[in-house]
Design a protein around this motif. Structure first.
Motif, PDB file in Angstrom:
ATOM      1  N   ILE A 227     -99.259  28.596  14.955  1.00 29.53           N
ATOM      2  CA  ILE A 227     -99.560  27.229  14.570  1.00 29.53           C
ATOM      3  C   ILE A 227     -98.296  26.592  14.008  1.00 29.53           C
ATOM      4  O   ILE A 227     -97.658  27.139  13.105  1.00 29.53           O
ATOM      5  N   LEU A 228     -97.942  25.430  14.537  1.00 31.73           N
ATOM      6  CA  LEU A 228     -96.697  24.773  14.168  1.00 31.73           C
ATOM      7  C   LEU A 228     -96.936  23.640  13.169  1.00 31.73           C
ATOM      8  O   LEU A 228     -98.068  23.211  12.945  1.00 31.73           O
ATOM      9  N   SER A 229     -95.848  23.163  12.598  1.00 27.96           N
ATOM     10  CA  SER A 229     -95.900  22.066  11.639  1.00 27.96           C
ATOM     11  C   SER A 229     -96.476  20.813  12.288  1.00 27.96           C
ATOM     12  O   SER A 229     -96.143  20.472  13.423  1.00 27.96           O
ATOM     13  N   LEU A 230     -97.310  20.101  11.541  1.00 25.14           N
ATOM     14  CA  LEU A 230     -97.873  18.854  12.057  1.00 25.14           C
ATOM     15  C   LEU A 230     -96.830  17.748  12.113  1.00 25.14           C
ATOM     16  O   LEU A 230     -96.982  16.783  12.867  1.00 25.14           O
ATOM     17  N   LYS A 231     -95.771  17.888  11.325  1.00 26.25           N
ATOM     18  CA  LYS A 231     -94.726  16.865  11.268  1.00 26.25           C
ATOM     19  C   LYS A 231     -93.477  17.236  12.055  1.00 26.25           C
ATOM     20  O   LYS A 231     -92.720  16.361  12.465  1.00 26.25           O
ATOM     21  N   ASP A 232     -93.254  18.521  12.248  1.00 26.23           N
ATOM     22  CA  ASP A 232     -92.087  18.988  12.999  1.00 26.23           C
ATOM     23  C   ASP A 232     -92.512  20.165  13.875  1.00 26.23           C
ATOM     24  O   ASP A 232     -92.363  21.328  13.483  1.00 26.23           O
ATOM     25  N   PRO A 233     -93.073  19.871  15.056  1.00 27.17           N
ATOM     26  CA  PRO A 233     -93.608  20.946  15.896  1.00 27.17           C
ATOM     27  C   PRO A 233     -92.558  21.863  16.503  1.00 27.17           C
ATOM     28  O   PRO A 233     -92.889  22.723  17.321  1.00 27.17           O
ATOM     29  N   SER A 234     -91.294  21.711  16.086  1.00 27.79           N
ATOM     30  CA  SER A 234     -90.285  22.689  16.484  1.00 27.79           C
ATOM     31  C   SER A 234     -90.242  23.851  15.494  1.00 27.79           C
ATOM     32  O   SER A 234     -89.561  24.846  15.727  1.00 27.79           O
ATOM     33  N   SER A 235     -90.965  23.728  14.380  1.00 30.35           N
ATOM     34  CA  SER A 235     -91.003  24.770  13.342  1.00 30.35           C
ATOM     35  C   SER A 235     -92.441  25.201  13.103  1.00 30.35           C
ATOM     36  O   SER A 235     -93.382  24.424  13.308  1.00 30.35           O
ATOM     37  N   LYS A 236     -92.600  26.444  12.649  1.00 34.71           N
ATOM     38  CA  LYS A 236     -93.947  26.923  12.356  1.00 34.71           C
ATOM     39  C   LYS A 236     -94.478  26.260  11.087  1.00 34.71           C
ATOM     40  O   LYS A 236     -93.708  25.784  10.244  1.00 34.71           O
ATOM     41  N   PRO A 276     -95.537  22.629  25.875  1.00 35.79           N
ATOM     42  CA  PRO A 276     -94.870  22.875  24.597  1.00 35.79           C
ATOM     43  C   PRO A 276     -93.422  22.406  24.544  1.00 35.79           C
ATOM     44  O   PRO A 276     -92.906  22.123  23.462  1.00 35.79           O
ATOM     45  N   VAL A 277     -92.761  22.302  25.700  1.00 27.63           N
ATOM     46  CA  VAL A 277     -91.356  21.887  25.715  1.00 27.63           C
ATOM     47  C   VAL A 277     -91.228  20.370  25.677  1.00 27.63           C
ATOM     48  O   VAL A 277     -90.550  19.809  24.821  1.00 27.63           O
ATOM     49  N   ALA A 278     -91.889  19.700  26.609  1.00 25.66           N
ATOM     50  CA  ALA A 278     -91.757  18.244  26.706  1.00 25.66           C
ATOM     51  C   ALA A 278     -92.662  17.503  25.732  1.00 25.66           C
ATOM     52  O   ALA A 278     -92.348  16.384  25.322  1.00 25.66           O
ATOM     53  N   ARG A 279     -93.795  18.132  25.352  1.00 27.47           N
ATOM     54  CA  ARG A 279     -94.767  17.465  24.470  1.00 27.47           C
ATOM     55  C   ARG A 279     -95.193  18.417  23.350  1.00 27.47           C
ATOM     56  O   ARG A 279     -96.363  18.810  23.263  1.00 27.47           O
TER      57      ARG A 279
END
Length: 370
Positions: A227-236, A276-279
């Motif tokens: 599950i990733l960050s709601l504000k920065d989905p490049s980080s968990k 996950p890459v583009a969106r």
């Protein structure tokens, strides 16, 4: 709730059954499963789907011969600065959460790591056997330091800020595992290097003292949802992230969950697809929904293909509330029962110490400290 008489009888029975004298034995042992979690605040949705829900599943599916140990690793929390009062509260909160999600003191040994001094005793002995070079090759200490300082890149971290505990804590982690002669450890891929070090240390000890005292612990692969960050989905999703809106806590109210999901990062592309890459933001919401409903994420994406992000977020809100409601209500009930929590912690620690002391008697004999 246990009465005092039953508690005393249980303690006597556990001690007599576990600690009876024996010679050092290399016979095959039953499956011993151990895992731990730091008391660094209220668990969030990522903690739940990444580890805690799997602990409950392991307990549910365990055979009668399996031994399950789940520990709250307070000593590990000290590798980063802590407010003592906050840490004391967080330790009790975490114990209450483990019970709230369904772990049972009758089926698993649930305890505070810092209630069992055998961990640190074994850690010191292993410190004296572990080559310095093995620790230098570990990568997680710098990542943890970067995460604690909200650095975007590990190269930004000044190594002079590193304390000795943060550098050597993988040895304490190995001691956590080996002191119970654990055979299986459920960990994610980010902890694979630590488990490999634990296996290396076990092998070094066994070879040094010519005795196969420690089994080489195996990684127990359990299904996990990242599950990733709601504000920065490049980080968990992380408890240490500065933006509190980036994570959903298991104590969040329905209104808080709704506000956080509505504010989650998505994109301006029409329709819903899992990419996950583009969106990454949209993909993260789909992953959360799939985790909550126990579905394949591609099937969830197909169901929402012709819908809007608002529809997706509404579905995620309902699904998350459905998962969180039970643990949240149970936590609120259990957390008020200070006496019961103290009893669970005491009895768990006694069971853990009894098991660990058997190992430490063998260790002391082998190294010459008996």
């Amino acid at each position: 709730m246990f009465c005092a008489t039953r508690s005393s009888a249980l303690r006597r029975r556990v001690f007599l059954n576990v600690t009876k004298p024996r010679n050092i034995s290399n016979a095959p042992r039953k499956r011993v499963i151990l895992s731990g979690i730091q008391p660094t605040g209220v668990p969030h949705l990522g903690n739940y789907f990444g580890a805690l829900s799997n602990w409950v599943k392991l307990q549910r599916e365990a055979s009668a011969d399996d031994e399950l140990l789940f520990t709250i690793v307070g000593w590990h929390a000290l590798t980063l600065p802590q407010d003592p009062k906050v840490l004391a509260t967080a330790r009790t909160d975490m114990l209450a959460f483990l019970l709230a999600i369904g772990l049972s003191p009758q089926k698993s040994i649930i305890f505070h790591q810092d209630h069992n001094p055998c961990h640190t005793e074994l850690a010191w002995i292993l410190n004296c056997l572990t080559p310095f070079g093995k620790l230098k090759r570990m990568t997680t200490w710098k990542a943890r330091l970067a995460d604690s300082r909200n650095a975007n890149d590990e190269s930004e971290v000044d190594e002079s800020l590193l304390n000795a505990g943060l550098f050597t804590y993988p040895i304490l982690q190995a001691a956590d595992i080996l002191v119970y002669r654990a055979t299986h450890v459920p960990v994610g891929d980010d902890q694979t290097q630590h488990l490999e070090l634990s296996r290396d240390i076990a092998q070094i000890f066994n070879q040094t003292f010519k005795n196969r005292l420690f089994p080489l612990p195996q990684q127990l692969n359990t299904p996990t949802k990242r599950i990733l960050s709601l504000k920065d989905p490049s980080s968990k999703m992380s408890k240490s992230a500065p933006d509190t809106q980036s994570r959903i806590l298991l104590t969040d109210t329905p209104a808080q969950i709704r506000a956080k999901i509505r504010g989650a990062v998505t994109d301006s592309i029409q329709g819903i697809t899992y990419d996950p890459v583009a969106r990454p933001g949209t993909a993260n919401l789909l992953a959360i929904l799939a985790a909550c409903t126990n579905e394949d994420v591609t099937a969830v994406a197909e169901r929402y293909r012709d819908k809007r992000h608002g529809d997706l977020k509404a579905g995620v809100v309902d699904a998350v509330e459905g998962v969180v409601r039970g643990p949240r209500e149970e936590f609120e009930r259990i957390r008020k029962e200070e006496g019961y929590l103290a009893l669970v912690a005491t009895e768990g620690a006694e069971k853990a110490r009894a098991l660990a002391e058997v190992t430490m008697r063998d260790v002391r004999k082998l190294v010459g400290l008996a």
